[in-house]
Motif scaffolding. Structure first.
Motif, PDB file in Angstrom:
ATOM      1  N   PRO A 103     -60.717 -61.216  96.394  1.00 15.63           N
ATOM      2  CA  PRO A 103     -59.347 -61.464  95.907  1.00 15.63           C
ATOM      3  C   PRO A 103     -59.196 -61.225  94.404  1.00 15.63           C
ATOM      4  CG  PRO A 103     -60.058 -63.224  97.385  1.00 15.63           C
ATOM      5  CD  PRO A 103     -61.265 -62.388  97.096  1.00 15.63           C
ATOM      6  N   ILE A 104     -60.263 -61.450  93.642  1.00 11.70           N
ATOM      7  CA  ILE A 104     -60.223 -61.150  92.206  1.00 11.70           C
ATOM      8  C   ILE A 104     -60.034 -59.645  91.998  1.00 11.70           C
ATOM      9  CG2 ILE A 104     -61.591 -61.155  90.082  1.00 11.70           C
ATOM     10  CD1 ILE A 104     -60.707 -63.935  90.773  1.00 11.70           C
ATOM     11  N   THR A 105     -60.822 -58.854  92.737  1.00 13.16           N
ATOM     12  CA  THR A 105     -60.700 -57.397  92.635  1.00 13.16           C
ATOM     13  C   THR A 105     -59.298 -56.946  93.031  1.00 13.16           C
ATOM     14  OG1 THR A 105     -63.056 -57.047  93.058  1.00 13.16           O
ATOM     15  CG2 THR A 105     -61.586 -55.208  93.527  1.00 13.16           C
ATOM     16  N   ALA A 106     -58.775 -57.507  94.121  1.00 13.89           N
ATOM     17  CA  ALA A 106     -57.436 -57.128  94.565  1.00 13.89           C
ATOM     18  C   ALA A 106     -56.391 -57.448  93.499  1.00 13.89           C
ATOM     19  CB  ALA A 106     -57.098 -57.841  95.870  1.00 13.89           C
ATOM     20  N   ALA A 107     -56.497 -58.627  92.875  1.00 12.87           N
ATOM     21  CA  ALA A 107     -55.536 -59.006  91.839  1.00 12.87           C
ATOM     22  C   ALA A 107     -55.629 -58.062  90.642  1.00 12.87           C
ATOM     23  CB  ALA A 107     -55.776 -60.456  91.411  1.00 12.87           C
ATOM     24  N   ALA A 108     -56.849 -57.694  90.245  1.00 11.56           N
ATOM     25  CA  ALA A 108     -57.025 -56.777  89.121  1.00 11.56           C
ATOM     26  C   ALA A 108     -56.457 -55.402  89.439  1.00 11.56           C
ATOM     27  CB  ALA A 108     -58.506 -56.667  88.764  1.00 11.56           C
ATOM     28  N   ILE A 109     -56.610 -54.960  90.677  1.00  6.21           N
ATOM     29  CA  ILE A 109     -56.041 -53.670  91.078  1.00  6.21           C
ATOM     30  C   ILE A 109     -54.514 -53.729  91.054  1.00  6.21           C
ATOM     31  CG2 ILE A 109     -55.711 -52.195  93.110  1.00  6.21           C
ATOM     32  CD1 ILE A 109     -58.731 -52.516  93.607  1.00  6.21           C
ATOM     33  N   LEU A 110     -53.933 -54.827  91.506  1.00  8.95           N
ATOM     34  CA  LEU A 110     -52.479 -54.959  91.461  1.00  8.95           C
ATOM     35  C   LEU A 110     -51.967 -55.006  90.021  1.00  8.95           C
ATOM     36  CD1 LEU A 110     -51.930 -57.411  94.444  1.00  8.95           C
ATOM     37  CD2 LEU A 110     -51.472 -54.950  94.365  1.00  8.95           C
ATOM     38  N   GLN A 111     -52.778 -55.564  89.108  1.00 13.26           N
ATOM     39  CA  GLN A 111     -52.420 -55.472  87.688  1.00 13.26           C
ATOM     40  C   GLN A 111     -52.382 -54.009  87.242  1.00 13.26           C
ATOM     41  OE1 GLN A 111     -55.488 -58.022  85.908  1.00 13.26           O
ATOM     42  NE2 GLN A 111     -53.862 -59.435  85.247  1.00 13.26           N
ATOM     43  N   ALA A 112     -53.382 -53.239  87.706  1.00 14.26           N
ATOM     44  CA  ALA A 112     -53.433 -51.816  87.335  1.00 14.26           C
ATOM     45  C   ALA A 112     -52.253 -51.060  87.944  1.00 14.26           C
ATOM     46  CB  ALA A 112     -54.749 -51.205  87.792  1.00 14.26           C
ATOM     47  N   VAL A 113     -51.820 -51.466  89.136  1.00 14.75           N
ATOM     48  CA  VAL A 113     -50.625 -50.866  89.737  1.00 14.75           C
ATOM     49  C   VAL A 113     -49.411 -51.139  88.854  1.00 14.75           C
ATOM     50  CG1 VAL A 113     -49.045 -51.006  91.705  1.00 14.75           C
ATOM     51  CG2 VAL A 113     -51.521 -50.927  92.101  1.00 14.75           C
ATOM     52  N   GLU A 114     -49.289 -52.369  88.344  1.00 12.82           N
ATOM     53  CA  GLU A 114     -48.170 -52.706  87.457  1.00 12.82           C
ATOM     54  C   GLU A 114     -48.210 -51.870  86.178  1.00 12.82           C
ATOM     55  OE1 GLU A 114     -47.361 -56.842  86.640  1.00 12.82           O
ATOM     56  OE2 GLU A 114     -48.377 -57.449  88.484  1.00 12.82           O
ATOM     57  N   ARG A 115     -49.432 -51.585  85.693  1.00 10.76           N
ATOM     58  CA  ARG A 115     -49.568 -50.792  84.471  1.00 10.76           C
ATOM     59  C   ARG A 115     -49.343 -49.301  84.723  1.00 10.76           C
ATOM     60  NH1 ARG A 115     -54.160 -54.328  83.785  1.00 10.76           N
ATOM     61  NH2 ARG A 115     -55.543 -52.670  84.542  1.00 10.76           N
ATOM     62  N   GLY A 116     -49.204 -48.918  85.979  1.00 17.44           N
ATOM     63  CA  GLY A 116     -49.005 -47.519  86.320  1.00 17.44           C
ATOM     64  C   GLY A 116     -50.279 -46.713  86.391  1.00 17.44           C
ATOM     65  N   GLN A 117     -51.425 -47.381  86.388  1.00 16.40           N
ATOM     66  CA  GLN A 117     -52.709 -46.683  86.446  1.00 16.40           C
ATOM     67  C   GLN A 117     -53.142 -46.346  87.869  1.00 16.40           C
ATOM     68  OE1 GLN A 117     -54.984 -49.698  84.338  1.00 16.40           O
ATOM     69  NE2 GLN A 117     -54.985 -48.475  82.460  1.00 16.40           N
ATOM     70  N   LEU A 118     -52.642 -47.084  88.839  1.00 19.60           N
ATOM     71  CA  LEU A 118     -52.999 -46.871  90.233  1.00 19.60           C
ATOM     72  C   LEU A 118     -51.757 -46.968  91.109  1.00 19.60           C
ATOM     73  CD1 LEU A 118     -56.235 -49.066  90.574  1.00 19.60           C
ATOM     74  CD2 LEU A 118     -56.132 -46.560  90.815  1.00 19.60           C
ATOM     75  N   LYS A 119     -51.827 -46.336  92.278  1.00 20.61           N
ATOM     76  CA  LYS A 119     -50.809 -46.482  93.307  1.00 20.61           C
ATOM     77  C   LYS A 119     -51.503 -46.838  94.617  1.00 20.61           C
ATOM     78  CE  LYS A 119     -47.608 -43.106  91.276  1.00 20.61           C
ATOM     79  NZ  LYS A 119     -46.885 -41.827  91.501  1.00 20.61           N
ATOM     80  N   LEU A 120     -50.895 -47.734  95.377  1.00 21.76           N
ATOM     81  CA  LEU A 120     -51.540 -48.203  96.604  1.00 21.76           C
ATOM     82  C   LEU A 120     -51.623 -47.129  97.671  1.00 21.76           C
ATOM     83  CD1 LEU A 120     -50.001 -51.780  96.822  1.00 21.76           C
ATOM     84  CD2 LEU A 120     -52.340 -51.165  96.207  1.00 21.76           C
ATOM     85  N   ASP A 121     -50.792 -46.088  97.584  1.00 18.20           N
ATOM     86  CA  ASP A 121     -50.859 -45.025  98.576  1.00 18.20           C
ATOM     87  C   ASP A 121     -51.746 -43.856  98.151  1.00 18.20           C
ATOM     88  OD1 ASP A 121     -49.249 -43.957  96.610  1.00 18.20           O
ATOM     89  OD2 ASP A 121     -47.569 -43.453  97.940  1.00 18.20           O
ATOM     90  N   GLN A 122     -52.433 -43.983  97.019  1.00 16.74           N
ATOM     91  CA  GLN A 122     -53.378 -42.944  96.621  1.00 16.74           C
ATOM     92  C   GLN A 122     -54.561 -42.923  97.575  1.00 16.74           C
ATOM     93  OE1 GLN A 122     -53.530 -44.217  92.288  1.00 16.74           O
ATOM     94  NE2 GLN A 122     -53.840 -42.003  92.047  1.00 16.74           N
ATOM     95  N   THR A 123     -55.066 -41.723  97.850  1.00 18.53           N
ATOM     96  CA  THR A 123     -56.206 -41.589  98.752  1.00 18.53           C
ATOM     97  C   THR A 123     -57.516 -41.611  97.972  1.00 18.53           C
ATOM     98  OG1 THR A 123     -56.252 -39.167  98.631  1.00 18.53           O
ATOM     99  CG2 THR A 123     -54.807 -40.182 100.305  1.00 18.53           C
ATOM    100  N   LEU A 124     -58.599 -41.842  98.720  1.00 18.87           N
ATOM    101  CA  LEU A 124     -59.915 -41.798  98.088  1.00 18.87           C
ATOM    102  C   LEU A 124     -60.187 -40.428  97.484  1.00 18.87           C
ATOM    103  CD1 LEU A 124     -62.326 -43.833 100.402  1.00 18.87           C
ATOM    104  CD2 LEU A 124     -61.714 -44.313  98.033  1.00 18.87           C
ATOM    105  N   ALA A 125     -59.680 -39.371  98.116  1.00 15.55           N
ATOM    106  CA  ALA A 125     -59.878 -38.027  97.573  1.00 15.55           C
ATOM    107  C   ALA A 125     -59.252 -37.892  96.184  1.00 15.55           C
ATOM    108  CB  ALA A 125     -59.289 -36.989  98.519  1.00 15.55           C
ATOM    109  N   GLU A 126     -58.138 -38.569  95.952  1.00 11.01           N
ATOM    110  CA  GLU A 126     -57.502 -38.553  94.636  1.00 11.01           C
ATOM    111  C   GLU A 126     -58.219 -39.476  93.665  1.00 11.01           C
ATOM    112  OE1 GLU A 126     -52.946 -38.568  94.908  1.00 11.01           O
ATOM    113  OE2 GLU A 126     -53.561 -39.409  96.834  1.00 11.01           O
ATOM    114  N   LEU A 127     -58.647 -40.629  94.153  1.00  7.07           N
ATOM    115  CA  LEU A 127     -59.214 -41.656  93.282  1.00  7.07           C
ATOM    116  C   LEU A 127     -60.650 -41.357  92.892  1.00  7.07           C
ATOM    117  CD1 LEU A 127     -57.820 -44.698  95.293  1.00  7.07           C
ATOM    118  CD2 LEU A 127     -57.037 -43.957  93.027  1.00  7.07           C
ATOM    119  N   ILE A 128     -61.430 -40.815  93.842  1.00  8.94           N
ATOM    120  CA  ILE A 128     -62.850 -40.525  93.607  1.00  8.94           C
ATOM    121  C   ILE A 128     -63.095 -39.110  94.131  1.00  8.94           C
ATOM    122  CG2 ILE A 128     -65.222 -41.356  93.912  1.00  8.94           C
ATOM    123  CD1 ILE A 128     -64.053 -44.055  94.773  1.00  8.94           C
ATOM    124  N   PRO A 129     -62.749 -38.079  93.368  1.00 11.37           N
ATOM    125  CA  PRO A 129     -62.724 -36.709  93.897  1.00 11.37           C
ATOM    126  C   PRO A 129     -64.054 -36.209  94.454  1.00 11.37           C
ATOM    127  CG  PRO A 129     -61.551 -36.834  91.803  1.00 11.37           C
ATOM    128  CD  PRO A 129     -62.234 -38.151  91.988  1.00 11.37           C
TER     129      PRO A 129
END
Length: 603
Positions: A103-129
């Motif tokens: 849950p800590i990791t999930a909360a940190a990722i949602l913070q990154a979503v708010e900052r515009g650094q991540l999107k929840l619909d991004q694929t692994l191919a985009e995130l880790i090419p």
């Protein structure tokens, strides 16, 4: 009999086959308002329960913190955090809290979503090419799939999973090239440490900062989790007096040792930090609970948008038929067999080799509890303390009483006609979360029998029955999505117990030649969680047996294998650890069985 006394016996019963910037300091508990209950009865009741559970389960130390709204209204400990140091267990004791990192990791990722650094619909191919899984899986798995355990990735990756010399978790990306999925992404929930670890890698890549550094600075410290830390990350920051010139960092905190039956052990580090590498006290965990109960706000600071908190605590698997009434949010379990009656529940457990932890939130009531222990034998006790603390707090705060205990289930023998019809419809081998359970005729009646325990069914319908050891529950057999399931019903809530296996396929001679004892090949510093692995044939089915060492006594596990060819087999079932591919590498005497990074050799 008082409820807490009955729980002492329950923790001793084995499982059946029917069946991880600076903010306000939670170490400083403010005086509660007068209208708020003082939880005197809760303190007295839970103290008696804790002391009895410690004696009954050979527990060395245990700590607890109770949260009501934005306040920690009770924090305490029992027993010893470190016997040699004569350090008592208390609210500041730091434990290895394992999977509460998720849950800590999930909360940190949602913070990154708010900052515009991540999107929840991004694929692994985009995130880790550079990640190249079997087929086109990296193009199908999204970040949201990782957070909800719907990625279809294997549950675990065993290369230095528990280790005294683990390589960085980010190197797992290179190790899992070509790995096959256990399920189609988005089709069912399969708890995955590997998936959450890749979410942590994605967070690192998107932010350009090391995972532990980012999570500590953006979430842990602002939430008041001063002594929480990840190995290799920023050091903990315990509260010190202005004139204090003593030790800092790890040397300044009260760390718990590790014990089995009150004998000291070395608790190895969990390599996959985003999935299970958190070290924290119950006060730290209470700080995280306060953040979520306050809709992401700490004081005047909004650490996480209310919409993101709501998303964490909202069910995301309602459209998955095989999940039944199991409910999952972003890294949170949202259903609890003993707390379903109270309204919304969010919880997560954590464990390493010897430590156990539990964090449970009741958002509708503004309550939360954190419990942790340093003993292998404390798993059931930690759960019982957490649940009973919340039940008692609900009684004091709102006058809510739990449902009365269900009446005992008396066994009655079915007619031969009913037994025959029942077995014709439902007999067979079922893959459950604790191994294969066989539903069949035994001593003239229907039983479910497994390595971990057995239960006799009292048949009360063509598809239903009860078991004496499970009062208040009904066993039902249903068909869902081409699967024949054994489920456990409590009221209107249905949870999956097992899935019936198809008839055993022919076993290729190459696999029959491998039947016998094998041995775990440990890499330097690695600590195995199994022993005595054995390939065998049971009722015409190829199986892998072993003893799981994360339970005491060790848990006997029997996994069904479906050979795919002479060198590959799939672990059958829908639960955690199932669906994975087991493959053979090497030739002749140099053959090795390779199992999600775990290596076995002939004994």
């Amino acid at each position: 009999m008082p409820r807490w006394i009955a729980l002492i016996a329950a923790t001793l019963v084995g499982p059946l086959g029917l069946g991880g910037c600076s903010g306000p300091d939670p170490a400083t508990t403010r005086e509660a308002p007068r209208e708020r209950p003082r939880y005197v009865e809760t303190r007295e009741t839970i103290t008696r329960l804790a002391e009895d559970l410690i004696r009954a389960n050979d527990i060395t130390g245990i700590s607890l913190a109770l949260v009501d709204g934005d306040e920690i209204v009770w924090a305490t400990g029992w027993g010893l955090a470190d016997v040699d140091a004569r350090l008592r267990a208390g609210p500041r004791t730091v434990y290895n809290v394992g999977s509460i990192a998720k849950p800590i990791t999930a909360a940190a990722i949602l913070q990154a979503v708010e900052r515009g650094q991540l999107k929840l619909d991004q694929t692994l191919a985009e995130l880790i090419p550079e990640l190249d899984l079997a087929g086109t899986a990296e193009h199908e798995i999204t970040l949201a799939h990782l957070l909800t355990h719907q990625s279809g990735l294997p549950s675990d990756w065993f290369v230095h999973s528990l280790s005294e010399a683990a390589p960085p978790f980010s190197e797992i990306v290179g190790e899992i090239q070509g790995v096959e999925l256990v399920a189609v992404p988005g089709s069912q929930t399969v708890y995955s440490n590997l998936g959450m670890t890749l979410a942590g890698v994605a967070l690192e890549r998107a932010s350009g900062r090391p995972y532990a550094e980012l999570v500590t600075e953006s979430l842990l410290r602002p939430a008041g989790m001063r002594t929480a830390y990840f190995s290799g990350g920023p050091a903990p920051e315990p509260v010190l007096l202005p004139t204090h010139d003593g030790p800092r960092g790890l040397a300044a905190i009260e760390r718990a040792a590790a014990y089995r039956e009150r004998k000291a052990r070395l608790d190895p580090e969990f390599r996959m930090a985003p999935a299970g590498g958190l070290h924290a006290s119950v006060l730290d965990l209470a700080g995280f609970a306060r953040l979520l109960l306050a809709n992401g706000r700490v004081g005047a600071t909004q650490l996480l948008a209310p919409a993101q908190v709501e998303a964490m605590l909202t069910r995301h698997n309602e459209a998955l038929p095989l999940d039944l009434d199991h409910s999952f949010g972003y890294a949170w379990f949202l259903d609890h067999a003993e707390l379903d009656w109270v309204g919304r529940v969010a919880w997560h457990g954590g464990r390493t080799y010897y430590h156990h932890a539990r964090l449970i939130l009741l958002p509708d009531h503004g309550l939360a509890v954190a419990v942790a222990s340093n003993s292998l034998t404390a798993g059931r006790a930690v759960e019982s303390l957490a649940v009973e603390t919340l039940i008692s707090a609900l009684q004091e705060k709102h006058g809510l009483d739990p449902p009365p205990p269900p009446p005992g289930t008396d066994h009655s023998r079915a007619t031969s006609e009913a037994t025959t019809a029942f077995l014709a419809a439902h007999a067979g081998e079922y893959a459950t979360s604790v191994g294969v359970s066989t539903v069949g005729l035994h001593e003239g009646e229907v039983w479910s029998r497994a390595k971990v325990g057995s239960g006799r069914l009292t048949i009360d319908g063509p598809d239903t029955g009860t078991v004496e050891s499970m009062p208040g529950a009904r066993i039902r057999f249903i068909d869902v999505a081409d699967a024949h399931l054994m489920i456990v019903e409590r009221g209107v809530v249905r949870r999956r117990g097992g899935v019936r296996l198809p008839p055993p396929p022919p076993i290729p001679p190459a696999w029959l030649a491998r039947v016998g004892r094998w041995a775990v090949v440990d890499r330097p510093g690695e600590v195995s969680t199994i022993r005595e692995p054995t390939l065998s044939v049971n009722n015409g089915r190829l199986t892998l047996e072993f003893l799981g060492l994360l339970e005491h006594p060790p848990l006997p596990v029997l996994m069904a294998l479906h050979p795919l060819d002479d060198r590959r087999a799939r672990v059958e079932g829908l639960a955690r650890g199932q669906g994975m591919i087991i493959e053979v590498r090497g030739e002749g005497d140099d053959e090795r069985i390779w199992w999600s990074g775990r290596e076995l050799k002939r004994q």
